[in-house]
Design an enzyme around this catalytic site. Structure first.
Site, PDB file in Angstrom:
ATOM      1  N   CYS A 119     -10.952   2.520   0.545  1.00  0.00           N
ATOM      2  CA  CYS A 119      -9.731   2.980   0.923  1.00  0.00           C
ATOM      3  C   CYS A 119      -9.174   2.270   1.549  1.00  0.00           C
ATOM      4  CB  CYS A 119      -9.582   4.710   0.494  1.00  0.00           C
ATOM      5  SG  CYS A 119      -7.989   4.413   1.264  1.00  0.00           S
ATOM      6  N   GLU A 164      -4.498   8.205   9.278  1.00  0.00           N
ATOM      7  CA  GLU A 164      -2.968   8.029   9.269  1.00  0.00           C
ATOM      8  C   GLU A 164      -2.777   8.953  10.986  1.00  0.00           C
ATOM      9  OE1 GLU A 164      -0.009   6.924   7.173  1.00  0.00           O
ATOM     10  OE2 GLU A 164      -1.117   6.191   6.183  1.00  0.00           O
ATOM     11  N   ASP A 203       1.079  -0.858  -0.386  1.00  0.00           N
ATOM     12  CA  ASP A 203       0.176  -0.490   0.023  1.00  0.00           C
ATOM     13  C   ASP A 203       0.685   1.036  -0.103  1.00  0.00           C
ATOM     14  OD1 ASP A 203      -2.346   1.217   0.100  1.00  0.00           O
ATOM     15  OD2 ASP A 203      -2.102   2.135   2.110  1.00  0.00           O
ATOM     16  N   SER A 204       0.228   2.466  -0.021  1.00  0.00           N
ATOM     17  CA  SER A 204       1.214   3.846  -0.787  1.00  0.00           C
ATOM     18  C   SER A 204       1.270   4.077   1.271  1.00  0.00           C
ATOM     19  CB  SER A 204       0.595   4.964  -0.637  1.00  0.00           C
ATOM     20  OG  SER A 204      -0.643   5.256  -0.261  1.00  0.00           O
ATOM     21  N   HIS A 258      -7.556   2.658   3.763  1.00  0.00           N
ATOM     22  CA  HIS A 258      -7.426   3.876   5.123  1.00  0.00           C
ATOM     23  C   HIS A 258      -8.626   3.929   5.972  1.00  0.00           C
ATOM     24  CE1 HIS A 258      -3.331   4.613   3.273  1.00  0.00           C
ATOM     25  NE2 HIS A 258      -3.525   5.643   4.630  1.00  0.00           N
ATOM     26  N   CYS A 285      -4.161  -1.561  -1.891  1.00  0.00           N
ATOM     27  CA  CYS A 285      -4.148  -0.085  -1.694  1.00  0.00           C
ATOM     28  C   CYS A 285      -5.501   0.420  -3.298  1.00  0.00           C
ATOM     29  CB  CYS A 285      -2.937   0.481  -2.938  1.00  0.00           C
ATOM     30  SG  CYS A 285      -3.105   2.168  -3.178  1.00  0.00           S
ATOM     31  N   ASN A 286      -6.364   0.694  -3.327  1.00  0.00           N
ATOM     32  CA  ASN A 286      -7.521   0.716  -4.002  1.00  0.00           C
ATOM     33  C   ASN A 286      -7.372   1.734  -5.143  1.00  0.00           C
ATOM     34  OD1 ASN A 286     -10.570   0.016  -3.303  1.00  0.00           O
ATOM     35  ND2 ASN A 286      -8.816   0.631  -2.009  1.00  0.00           N
ATOM     36  N   TYR A 316      -1.167   8.083  -2.499  1.00  0.00           N
ATOM     37  CA  TYR A 316      -0.802   8.289  -3.961  1.00  0.00           C
ATOM     38  C   TYR A 316      -2.285   8.390  -4.570  1.00  0.00           C
ATOM     39  CZ  TYR A 316       2.839   4.279  -4.108  1.00  0.00           C
ATOM     40  OH  TYR A 316       3.632   3.590  -4.376  1.00  0.00           O
TER      41      TYR A 316
HETATM   42  N1  DGL Z   1      -4.494   3.524   0.655  1.00  0.00           N
HETATM   43  C1  DGL Z   1      -5.069   4.109  -0.533  1.00  0.00           C
HETATM   44  C2  DGL Z   1      -5.978   3.622  -1.101  1.00  0.00           C
HETATM   45  O1  DGL Z   1      -6.873   2.255  -0.519  1.00  0.00           O
HETATM   46  C3  DGL Z   1      -4.958   5.103   0.069  1.00  0.00           C
HETATM   47  C4  DGL Z   1      -3.513   6.394   0.455  1.00  0.00           C
HETATM   48  C5  DGL Z   1      -3.167   7.474  -0.599  1.00  0.00           C
HETATM   49  O2  DGL Z   1      -4.328   7.479  -0.842  1.00  0.00           O
HETATM   50  O3  DGL Z   1      -2.390   7.228  -0.518  1.00  0.00           O
HETATM   51  O4  DGL Z   1      -6.203   4.477  -2.533  1.00  0.00           O
END
Ligand code: DGL
Length: 273
Positions: free
Chosen positions: A192, A160, A20-21, A194, A83-84, A52
């Site tokens: 997402c 975060e 993931d990011s 997160h 990560c979506n 991301y």
């Molecule tokens: N966890 C990332 C997702 O599922 C999003 C976080 C980011 O923007 O990097 O899209």
């Protein structure tokens, strides 16, 4: 762990790679570890380049490929894009000859299954919402279903920070979800990785009648089928291990990682990819 890293011909002890990011993908890792406790995992959080979700499709694709090459060099047996935003750009089912999993396809399938009236909400980063990937996948499965989307760019930093069920987060989630609630959605995709960290605030706004779809659980279900079919070979370890790598160590990663995975979560290793 067995001394033979590849396991026997019917087993494979190499880790499953997950990236993931940042730390959102740990919610997917948690679901995978709980579903497959004897598997070994290698997690990469690209914390140096987070977020991301506000970047262009080309940049997200470039970063995602670099992350997958890192996992491949570390001899994983399969890779999960937790990560979506990255998943919208990488929908192939293999990379470097290894099974590759994204969160969009299982998430869309889980949402269709959960939906009682065909009115599905999607909350995600701008990259995920603008890609239209969820709506496209859901329409393929159920052409008459409707998908209502909302980009929620302020939520990743709150996740975060670990600010679930905080009055500030509750208010921001309320504001973002107003339009979706007016559309009378029956299911909401946490688009997402997160967002499960903010599930308290989100469910407070939606109430219990809206089903929340979490990518981690959806992907574990898909991988369970692949272990059964033999596409993935199981580890023959007694206890699985977790290794966590991050590309920048300035944030509150370690404390939140313990909160998500439990007190025995390993300390993250700083790495170059
Ligand atoms: N966890 C990332 C997702 O599922 C999003 C976080 C980011 O923007 O990097 O899209």
């Amino acid at each position: 762990m067995s001394s033979n890293p590849a396991g026997s011909s019917s087993s494979d002890n190499r880790p499953i790679g997950v990236f993931d990011s940042g730390l959102g993908g740990l919610t997917v890792l948690r679901a995978l570890r709980d579903a497959f406790p004897t598997e070994n995992f290698l997690y990469l959080g690209d914390t140096a380049r987070l977020p991301y979700g506000s970047k262009s499709p080309e940049t997200i694709r470039k970063y995602s490929e670099q992350n997958l090459h890192f996992l491949a060099r570390n001899d994983v047996k399969a890779m999960v894009i937790a990560c979506n935003s990255a998943s919208t750009q990488m929908r192939d089912d293999s990379f470097d000859g290894k099974p590759l999993y994204n969160v969009i396809d299982p998430g869309a399938q889980a949402a269709v299954k959960a939906s009682s009236r065909g009115r599905i909400g999607l909350m995600g980063t701008r990259a995920t919402v603008n890609s239209g990937a969820y709506a496209e996948e859901i329409k393929k499965l159920k052409p008459d279903f409707q998908v209502f989307s909302q980009a929620c760019p302020l939520l990743v930093p709150l996740a975060e920070e670990g600010w679930d069920a905080d009055p500030v987060t509750n208010l921001i989630v309320y504001r973002y979800l107003q339009t979706l609630m007016q559309e009378q959605i029956d299911t909401l995709i946490l688009g997402c990785t997160h967002y499960p960290l903010l599930a308290g605030s989100i469910q407070r706004v939606t109430g219990s009648s809206v089903a929340l779809v979490d990518s981690g659980e959806a992907i574990a279900e898909l991988m369970r089928n692949d272990f059964t079919s033999g596409r993935l070979k199981k580890s023959d370890s007694d206890n699985g291990t977790i290794r966590i790598c991050i590309t920048d160590a300035s944030g509150p990663f370690e404390g939140l990682s313990r909160k998500i995975l439990g007190g025995d979560a390993p300390a993250p290793e700083l790495t170059n990819i």
